[in-house]
Write a protein that holds these residues in place. Structure first.
Motif, short mmCIF file in Angstrom:
data_model
loop_
_atom_site.label_atom_id
_atom_site.label_comp_id
_atom_site.label_asym_id
_atom_site.label_seq_id
_atom_site.Cartn_x
_atom_site.Cartn_y
_atom_site.Cartn_z
N ILE A 256 55.67 65.61 15.75
CA ILE A 256 55.34 67.24 16.03
C ILE A 256 55.10 67.88 14.62
O ILE A 256 54.50 68.79 14.38
N ASP A 257 56.07 67.69 13.56
CA ASP A 257 55.92 68.40 12.34
C ASP A 257 54.89 68.07 11.62
O ASP A 257 54.25 68.88 11.03
N TYR A 258 54.33 66.73 11.79
CA TYR A 258 53.01 66.28 11.06
C TYR A 258 51.85 67.16 11.66
O TYR A 258 50.99 67.86 11.02
N ALA A 259 51.98 67.19 12.93
CA ALA A 259 50.89 68.12 13.73
C ALA A 259 50.78 69.52 13.27
O ALA A 259 49.77 70.14 13.01
N VAL A 260 52.01 70.29 13.25
CA VAL A 260 52.01 71.54 12.79
C VAL A 260 51.41 71.69 11.23
O VAL A 260 50.96 72.69 11.05
N LYS A 261 51.95 70.89 10.57
CA LYS A 261 51.70 70.94 8.88
C LYS A 261 49.95 70.72 8.99
O LYS A 261 49.42 71.35 8.25
N MET A 262 49.52 69.67 9.95
CA MET A 262 47.99 69.73 9.79
C MET A 262 47.43 70.70 10.31
O MET A 262 46.39 71.15 9.91
N ILE A 263 47.85 71.56 11.36
CA ILE A 263 47.32 72.60 12.00
C ILE A 263 47.13 73.90 10.91
O ILE A 263 46.26 74.62 10.68
N ARG A 264 48.47 73.94 10.16
CA ARG A 264 48.61 75.17 8.96
C ARG A 264 47.63 74.81 8.02
O ARG A 264 46.79 75.63 7.52
N LEU A 265 47.30 73.54 7.58
CA LEU A 265 46.48 73.10 6.45
C LEU A 265 45.17 73.35 7.09
O LEU A 265 44.22 73.75 6.06
N MET A 266 44.75 72.84 8.25
CA MET A 266 43.44 73.24 8.57
C MET A 266 42.85 74.82 8.62
O MET A 266 41.96 75.21 8.16
N LYS A 267 44.03 75.53 9.08
CA LYS A 267 43.84 77.26 9.16
C LYS A 267 43.56 77.43 7.65
O LYS A 267 42.31 78.40 7.40
N ARG A 268 44.39 77.18 6.87
CA ARG A 268 44.13 77.36 5.47
C ARG A 268 42.79 77.13 4.82
O ARG A 268 42.37 77.85 3.89
N LEU A 269 42.40 75.85 4.98
CA LEU A 269 41.18 75.47 4.44
C LEU A 269 40.05 75.74 5.46
O LEU A 269 38.72 75.55 5.05
N GLY A 270 40.04 76.48 6.37
CA GLY A 270 39.23 76.92 7.25
C GLY A 270 38.40 75.53 7.97
O GLY A 270 37.01 75.67 8.23
N LEU A 271 39.03 74.81 8.47
CA LEU A 271 38.54 73.41 9.04
C LEU A 271 38.65 73.70 10.59
O LEU A 271 39.59 74.33 11.03
N LYS B 90 59.40 59.56 6.37
CA LYS B 90 58.83 59.60 5.13
C LYS B 90 57.28 59.39 5.22
O LYS B 90 56.68 60.03 4.48
N LEU B 91 56.89 58.40 6.00
CA LEU B 91 55.41 58.32 6.08
C LEU B 91 54.57 59.49 6.33
O LEU B 91 53.58 59.78 5.96
N LEU B 92 55.24 60.40 7.26
CA LEU B 92 54.62 61.45 7.88
C LEU B 92 54.99 62.65 7.05
O LEU B 92 54.64 63.66 7.16
N GLY B 93 55.65 62.49 5.98
CA GLY B 93 56.08 63.81 5.08
C GLY B 93 55.24 64.31 4.48
O GLY B 93 55.13 65.61 4.65
#
Length: 98
Positions: A5-20, A75-78
């Protein structure tokens, strides 16, 4: 589950920041990870010894277990490695973002 879940949230935030607008795992990255997992699982009691296990499909494939400790999985999903993904920007161009 929390690490995923933490990884998914980080990915969504990154996508928003990069306009993906979409992101997908590159097939070669997925293949390398699956190969690594299956190699490690081959040494475990869930995959060896000839016993039936609910972890295994009828053909003996284990798609359920992570071959290690929860801390290793966390750690792998960090960090997100964008080289493992292909992304689509809002302009509908498919772009490697890594």
């Amino acid at each position: 589950m929390e690490a995923e879940i933490d990884y998914a949230v980080k990915m969504i935030r990154l996508m928003k920041r990069l306009g993906l607008t979409s992101i997908a795992v590159r097939p070669d990255a997925q293949h390398a990870y699956r190969k690594w997992v299956q190699k490690r699982l081959a040494k475990t009691t869930w995959n060896s010894g000839g016993c039936d296990s609910w972890y295994l499909t009828e053909d003996g494939f284990n798609a359920t277990m992570f071959p290690g400790f929860a801390a290793t999985f966390q750690k792998l999903l960090g960090d997100i490695d964008l080289h493992d993904y292909v992304a689509t920007r809002s302009s509908d161009e498919v772009t490697a973002v890594g």
